[in-house]
Design a protein around this motif. Structure first.
Motif, PDB file in Angstrom:
ATOM      1  N   TYR A  80       5.142   5.888 -20.851  1.00 36.35           N
ATOM      2  CA  TYR A  80       4.328   6.326 -19.719  1.00 36.35           C
ATOM      3  C   TYR A  80       4.776   5.520 -18.494  1.00 36.35           C
ATOM      4  CZ  TYR A  80       1.510   8.801 -23.085  1.00 36.35           C
ATOM      5  OH  TYR A  80       1.100   9.666 -24.061  1.00 36.35           O
ATOM      6  N   LEU A  81       5.050   6.243 -17.413  1.00 38.36           N
ATOM      7  CA  LEU A  81       5.637   5.619 -16.236  1.00 38.36           C
ATOM      8  C   LEU A  81       4.788   5.871 -15.004  1.00 38.36           C
ATOM      9  CD1 LEU A  81       9.037   6.983 -17.251  1.00 38.36           C
ATOM     10  CD2 LEU A  81       8.841   4.590 -16.642  1.00 38.36           C
ATOM     11  N   CYS A  82       4.514   4.806 -14.288  1.00 38.81           N
ATOM     12  CA  CYS A  82       3.865   4.900 -12.989  1.00 38.81           C
ATOM     13  C   CYS A  82       4.961   4.995 -11.932  1.00 38.81           C
ATOM     14  CB  CYS A  82       3.027   3.648 -12.781  1.00 38.81           C
ATOM     15  SG  CYS A  82       2.387   3.416 -11.125  1.00 38.81           S
ATOM     16  N   SER A  83       4.754   5.789 -10.913  1.00 40.77           N
ATOM     17  CA  SER A  83       5.752   5.877  -9.863  1.00 40.77           C
ATOM     18  C   SER A  83       5.067   6.001  -8.508  1.00 40.77           C
ATOM     19  CB  SER A  83       6.678   7.070 -10.092  1.00 40.77           C
ATOM     20  OG  SER A  83       5.974   8.275  -9.977  1.00 40.77           O
ATOM     21  N   VAL A  84       5.785   5.586  -7.481  1.00 38.34           N
ATOM     22  CA  VAL A  84       5.266   5.688  -6.121  1.00 38.34           C
ATOM     23  C   VAL A  84       6.325   6.302  -5.231  1.00 38.34           C
ATOM     24  CG1 VAL A  84       3.815   3.669  -6.464  1.00 38.34           C
ATOM     25  CG2 VAL A  84       6.030   3.394  -5.368  1.00 38.34           C
ATOM     26  N   SER A  85       5.862   6.976  -4.204  1.00 39.21           N
ATOM     27  CA  SER A  85       6.770   7.652  -3.297  1.00 39.21           C
ATOM     28  C   SER A  85       6.782   6.945  -1.961  1.00 39.21           C
ATOM     29  CB  SER A  85       6.342   9.107  -3.111  1.00 39.21           C
ATOM     30  OG  SER A  85       7.175   9.765  -2.192  1.00 39.21           O
ATOM     31  N   GLU A  86       7.973   6.739  -1.414  1.00 38.16           N
ATOM     32  CA  GLU A  86       8.108   6.165  -0.088  1.00 38.16           C
ATOM     33  C   GLU A  86       7.702   7.212   0.937  1.00 38.16           C
ATOM     34  OE1 GLU A  86       9.612   3.177   1.155  1.00 38.16           O
ATOM     35  OE2 GLU A  86       9.447   2.316  -0.845  1.00 38.16           O
ATOM     36  N   GLN A 100       0.836  -1.195   0.000  1.00 37.64           N
ATOM     37  CA  GLN A 100       0.000   0.000   0.000  1.00 37.64           C
ATOM     38  C   GLN A 100       0.875   1.251   0.000  1.00 37.64           C
ATOM     39  OE1 GLN A 100      -2.723  -0.319   3.282  1.00 37.64           O
ATOM     40  NE2 GLN A 100      -4.113  -1.639   2.145  1.00 37.64           N
ATOM     41  N   VAL A 101       0.586   2.161  -0.881  1.00 36.14           N
ATOM     42  CA  VAL A 101       1.346   3.410  -0.975  1.00 36.14           C
ATOM     43  C   VAL A 101       0.369   4.574  -0.997  1.00 36.14           C
ATOM     44  CG1 VAL A 101       3.357   2.434  -2.119  1.00 36.14           C
ATOM     45  CG2 VAL A 101       1.449   3.239  -3.493  1.00 36.14           C
ATOM     46  N   THR A 102       0.800   5.658  -0.410  1.00 36.14           N
ATOM     47  CA  THR A 102      -0.074   6.832  -0.373  1.00 36.14           C
ATOM     48  C   THR A 102      -0.017   7.599  -1.685  1.00 36.14           C
ATOM     49  OG1 THR A 102       0.329   7.008   2.000  1.00 36.14           O
ATOM     50  CG2 THR A 102      -0.614   8.932   0.899  1.00 36.14           C
ATOM     51  N   MET A 103       1.208   7.831  -2.151  1.00 36.29           N
ATOM     52  CA  MET A 103       1.394   8.698  -3.308  1.00 36.29           C
ATOM     53  C   MET A 103       1.698   7.867  -4.550  1.00 36.29           C
ATOM     54  SD  MET A 103       1.132  11.599  -1.686  1.00 36.29           S
ATOM     55  CE  MET A 103       1.772  12.887  -2.749  1.00 36.29           C
ATOM     56  N   MET A 104       0.879   8.024  -5.584  1.00 38.67           N
ATOM     57  CA  MET A 104       1.157   7.415  -6.883  1.00 38.67           C
ATOM     58  C   MET A 104       1.101   8.507  -7.943  1.00 38.67           C
ATOM     59  SD  MET A 104      -0.933   3.812  -6.803  1.00 38.67           S
ATOM     60  CE  MET A 104      -0.160   3.131  -8.264  1.00 38.67           C
ATOM     61  N   PHE A 105       2.012   8.424  -8.877  1.00 40.10           N
ATOM     62  CA  PHE A 105       2.131   9.452  -9.898  1.00 40.10           C
ATOM     63  C   PHE A 105       2.216   8.817 -11.282  1.00 40.10           C
ATOM     64  CE2 PHE A 105       3.169  12.697  -6.770  1.00 40.10           C
ATOM     65  CZ  PHE A 105       3.801  11.992  -5.768  1.00 40.10           C
ATOM     66  N   TRP A 106       1.788   9.578 -12.271  1.00 34.55           N
ATOM     67  CA  TRP A 106       1.973   9.162 -13.670  1.00 34.55           C
ATOM     68  C   TRP A 106       2.837  10.194 -14.382  1.00 34.55           C
ATOM     69  CZ3 TRP A 106       0.777   4.557 -15.622  1.00 34.55           C
ATOM     70  CH2 TRP A 106      -0.162   3.764 -14.941  1.00 34.55           C
ATOM     71  N   TYR A 107       3.896   9.693 -15.041  1.00 32.76           N
ATOM     72  CA  TYR A 107       4.820  10.536 -15.794  1.00 32.76           C
ATOM     73  C   TYR A 107       4.775  10.145 -17.262  1.00 32.76           C
ATOM     74  CZ  TYR A 107       7.190  12.439 -11.653  1.00 32.76           C
ATOM     75  OH  TYR A 107       7.487  13.113 -10.493  1.00 32.76           O
ATOM     76  N   ARG A 108       5.161  11.081 -18.104  1.00 33.34           N
ATOM     77  CA  ARG A 108       5.309  10.823 -19.533  1.00 33.34           C
ATOM     78  C   ARG A 108       6.727  11.200 -19.944  1.00 33.34           C
ATOM     79  NH1 ARG A 108       1.667  14.131 -23.787  1.00 33.34           N
ATOM     80  NH2 ARG A 108       3.093  15.824 -23.236  1.00 33.34           N
ATOM     81  N   GLN A 109       7.307  10.403 -20.821  1.00 27.42           N
ATOM     82  CA  GLN A 109       8.609  10.727 -21.379  1.00 27.42           C
ATOM     83  C   GLN A 109       8.517  10.619 -22.891  1.00 27.42           C
ATOM     84  OE1 GLN A 109      11.968   8.206 -20.339  1.00 27.42           O
ATOM     85  NE2 GLN A 109      13.362   9.955 -20.401  1.00 27.42           N
TER      86      GLN A 109
END
Lengths: 111, 114
Positions: B91-97, B28-37
């Motif tokens: 397209y990249l999904c990312s999560v923050s610790e 479970q993660v609080t912060m999820m982000f979507w990036y584009r390159q």
């Protein structure tokens, strides 16, 4: 607007050389500076720096942050062909951990 | 660090169609982000995926073009709607610790629009 500038944009060296990659930033409410290595698609996390003057080290890679000069460097010693990649610098600011990325440095290490 | 799985890994799509990219995290993660390159460019944040509420979009990105779902703390989807060749990107999904701010990325989805 937050800004991260990396230099050089590309670099070609021979195996065994030492390289220094540069990153300057202008970020509102600076929290941290991060370095990533990108070989194919996904960037791989290398370092996160939050404190000025403290070097982070992992094997042949090391990085240091200068919060006064708004600058960071990534050093790679005794380079190997496997170090060839794009190295991305990113800075986070504000409360939502949003990252602003630089354009990256393309490092090519020739045998 | 969290293990992030994205699919599809790559796809070739026709102009005018839509594609949904899935991102699954092993914790479970609080912060999820979507990036584009985009080709030859660095990463640009599209939006922050908020669990249980609408995503927060960055300047230049709108919900109609990039609808995002976040039904729980381990899963999110990004849809690229009415695609054009300019949408060809990774397209990249990312999560923050939480607590450290370290950001980790999924394997990325390489999208080519013809």
């Amino acid at each position: 607007e937050d800004k991260v500038v990396q230099s050089p944009l590309s670099l070609v060296v021979h195996e065994g050389d030492t390289v220094t990659l540069n990153c300057s930033y202008e970020v509102t409410n600076f929290r941290s500076l991060l370095w990533y290595k990108q070989e194919k698609k996904a960037p791989t996390f290398l370092f996160m720096l939050t404190s000025s003057g403290i070097e982070k080290k992992s094997g042949r890679l090391s990085s240091i942050l200068d919060k006064k000069e708004l600058f960071s460097i990534l050093n790679i010693t005794a380079t190997q062909t496997g170090d060839s990649a794009v190295y991305l610098c990113a800075s986070s600011g504000g409360s939502n951990y949003k990252l602003t990325f630089g354009k990256g440095t393309l490092l090519t290490v020739n045998p | 660090s969290a293990v992030i799985s994205q699919k599809p890994s790559r796809d070739i799509c026709q102009r005018g169609t839509s594609l949904t990219i899935q991102c699954q995290v092993d914790s479970q993660v609080t912060m999820m982000f979507w990036y584009r390159q985009q080709p030859g460019q660095s990463l640009t944040l599209i939006a922050t995926a908020n669990q249980g509420s609408e995503a927060t979009y960055e300047s230049g990105f709108v919900i109609d073009k990039f609808p995002i779902s976040r039904p729980n703390l381990t899963f999110s989807t990004l849809t690229v709607s009415n695609m054009s060749p300019e949408d060809s990107s990774i397209y990249l999904c990312s999560v923050s610790e939480v607590g450290t701010g370290e950001l980790f990325f999924g394997e990325g989805s390489r999208l080519t629009v013809l």
